[in-house]
Design a protein around this motif. Structure first.
Motif, PDB file in Angstrom:
ATOM      1  N   PRO A   1       0.839  -1.208   0.000  1.00 51.42           N
ATOM      2  CA  PRO A   1       0.000   0.000   0.000  1.00 51.42           C
ATOM      3  C   PRO A   1       0.873   1.256   0.000  1.00 51.42           C
TER       4      PRO A   1
ATOM      5  N   GLU B   1     -11.239  -1.300  -3.731  1.00 47.31           N
ATOM      6  CA  GLU B   1     -10.197  -1.280  -2.706  1.00 47.31           C
ATOM      7  C   GLU B   1      -8.925  -0.587  -3.173  1.00 47.31           C
ATOM      8  N   SER B   2      -8.720  -0.477  -4.475  1.00 46.06           N
ATOM      9  CA  SER B   2      -7.516   0.195  -4.968  1.00 46.06           C
ATOM     10  C   SER B   2      -7.569   1.702  -4.758  1.00 46.06           C
TER      11      SER B   2
ATOM     12  N   GLN C   1      -5.525   8.051   5.233  1.00 50.70           N
ATOM     13  CA  GLN C   1      -6.105   7.322   4.109  1.00 50.70           C
ATOM     14  C   GLN C   1      -7.366   6.568   4.534  1.00 50.70           C
TER      15      GLN C   1
ATOM     16  N   GLN D   1      -0.075   6.571  -7.618  1.00 49.28           N
ATOM     17  CA  GLN D   1      -0.493   5.178  -7.448  1.00 49.28           C
ATOM     18  C   GLN D   1      -0.019   4.322  -8.617  1.00 49.28           C
TER      19      GLN D   1
END
Length: 548
Positions: free
Chosen positions: A14, A411-412, A60, A317
């Motif tokens: 992550p 979830e990303s 986050q 990301q």
């Protein structure tokens, strides 16, 4: 539990527990470039601390929870009394408190305040974009309130406060306030001159009661709102508090909350004024648009910054994923075609950041009386608002694809960014409104073109593709035949020339070269990943890597 069948490998960790500020080279360099030396040290320390907080796993998680638990409207209490309140998840309040505590509502009159705030807004918006709405509107209310010095004196200290005090109470008795605005109505949308909400004067000077509605009212739990209504003298700007000085609730009926594509954490409401809604005039009757335009310009810049933030997070990301994920015998980031895609995305992200921060610096200069930067803002803000917000969605969509099927999974975090990405293009005037505003500025205010040409002219002679693009732009500006139908083309051209000029002056050579070759030189395809292969794309990607 099912028996183990395999070990999970070849997955990126992550992207958390990193310094979001210091690892963003374009942003950190812009802050150093635009702040005076005496203010830079303190600002760097403050922004680094905020960047560490924004990059934390806790922040986050707050962003995820605020998005997954949207606000709920409560029109009545258990006894049937009208209360018109919106309940938010605790994560929303934590994010909002952190943003207010970082000074993101208090830039005006502070040396380098707009640059520092813009950098902080870019960081906060990467964590969760929805809470940026009340932060933006509160910050932007100051120019409008200054049309009424008595109001400004009472409200500005509360706006600049670093204390987030939630709950509906008389605003001038609180230690910090949030402000919103209500401009558009069902029948008019962007054409606010078509508003039908009426403002009828009371006996006391400057006091009115309102009758009508607002189709979009974001952050309805704010302490007060700037609204446009038709007074006897014409369209006027008024301040509407949620709670009156005696502690009673103002008539401010929340009819429903909008069910939006994205921006789920932020409440956007439809509001009715029933003829007893108390308001205070801001500025002169009939000059409401002029009064509120300072607020609109500031929120438009925040649309640019918000889009730059979404792009930066999406690119971070994608680069992070490609730096860990292996396929066909090598890391994705080392594959020539993936490197081309990532470099192309990184160029768009850096160009947006550099432009947004330059405009924030212009606000600091204009705030201290510099006329050239004030003229530059008049033309460059709608230019940047048009182009940067338009580029956001394709950048985020392509970054999502870099993660493959995992990028399409909630979830990303990339689907949330994608849903958010069209919003800033719509808020504060959609694309046509911005393009037409560019024309209006060029036709009515001769100083703005001089300011724009002076700004891009500072880079002339440094890149032949930029020089040619400037000449072509001048040719386009000289031909006014059918100019309205070409307004989008003109705004896009001006934005790319301005971005190119800024990157040629301030970005590393490999970044400026790649931008000019593709965005100005014409050697660019219709999709990302079509940069000339001879460029130093590895250096461009490495610069975008989110590592402190």
């Amino acid at each position: 539990m099912a028996p183990g069948t395999h070990t999970v490998t070849n997955q990126a960790p992550p992207l958390v527990e990193y310094d979001m500020f210091s690892s963003d080279a374009a942003l950190a360099e812009a802050v150093e470039r635009h702040l005076p030396p005496e203010a830079y040290g303190e600002a760097r320390e403050e922004l680094t601390a905020f960047g560490v907080s924004a990059g934390s796993a806790q922040a986050q998680e707050w962003g995820r929870l605020a998005n997954e638990h949207p606000p709920r409207l409560r029109t009545h209490d258990r006894y049937g009394r009208r209360i018109d309140e919106v309940e938010f998840h605790p994560a929303w309040h934590r994010l909002l408190g952190r943003a207010v505590g970082a000074g993101l509502t208090g830039a005006w009159g502070r040396p380098g305040g707009h640059v520092r705030r813009a950098a902080g807004f870019l960081l906060a918006s990467q964590v969760e974009a929805g809470h940026g709405c009340p932060v933006s509107m509160t910050h932007a209310a100051v120019p409008a309130l200054r049309a009424e010095p008595e109001l400004a004196a009472a409200w500005e200290p509360l706006i600049a406060s670093r204390v987030y005090e939630q709950g509906l109470r008389p605003p001038l008795g609180k230690t910090g306030v949030l402000l919103g605005m209500g401009m558009t109505e069902k029948q008019g949308g962007s054409d606010v001159r078509a508003n039908t909400t009426r403002a009828e004067p009371l006996a006391a000077e400057g006091e009115y009661v309102l009758t009508g509605h607002k189709w979009f009212c974001s952050a309805p739990m704010s302490d007060a709102f700037l609204v446009l209504a038709q007074a006897p003298g014409g369209l006027s700007c008024l301040l509407v508090p949620r709670v009156l000085p005696d502690g009673t609730r103002n008539a401010f009926a929340l009819q429903r909350l909008k069910d939006k594509l994205g921006n789920h954490s932020n409440a956007s409401a439809e509001v009715e004024f029933d003829g007893s809604t108390w308001a205070r005039l801001v500025g002169e009757e009939g000059r409401g648009l002029r009064t509120v335009m300072g607020m609109v310009a500031a929120t438009r810049l925040d649309c640019v910054l918000g889009s730059a933030a979404l792009m930066r997070q999406a690119v971070a990301q994608a680069v992070h994923h490609a730096s860990y994920r292996r396929a066909f015998g090598a890391l994705l980031v080392d594959k020539p075609l993936m490197r081309n895609v990532l470099a192309d995305l990184a160029l768009e992200s850096e160009a947006a950041t550099v432009l947004g921060m330059r405009l924030a610096a212009a606000y600091d200069s204009a705030d201290s009386g510099t006329e050239d930067d004030r003229a530059l803002l008049r033309i460059a803000v709608p230019v940047a608002k048009y182009w940067v917000t338009k580029r956001c969605t394709p950048v985020v969509a392509e970054a999502l694809e870099c993660l493959g099927g995992n990028g399409y999974v909630e979830e990303s975090g990339l689907p949330r960014l994608l849903r958010e990405s069209p919003l800033n293009s719509l808020w504060e005037g959609a694309g046509n409104v911005q393009a037409l505003d560019v024309l209006r500025a060029l036709q009515r205010e001769p100083a703005v073109l001089n300011a724009f040409l002076t700004e891009v002219g500072r880079a002339r002679g440094a890149d032949h593709r930029l020089d040619r693009a400037i000449r072509d732009l001048l040719t386009e500006l000289a031909d006014l035949e059918g100019i309205e139908a070409r307004a989008r083309r003109l705004a896009e051209r001006m934005a790319r020339v301005l971005q190119g000029a800024l990157l040629v002056r301030w970005a590393p050579p490999e970044v400026a070269d790649a931008f000019c070759a593709s965005r100005l030189g014409g050697d660019w395809g219709a999709s990302f990943g079509t940069l000339p292969h001879t460029l130093d794309l590895g250096a461009v990607v490495e610069r975008a890597r989110p590592v402190a």
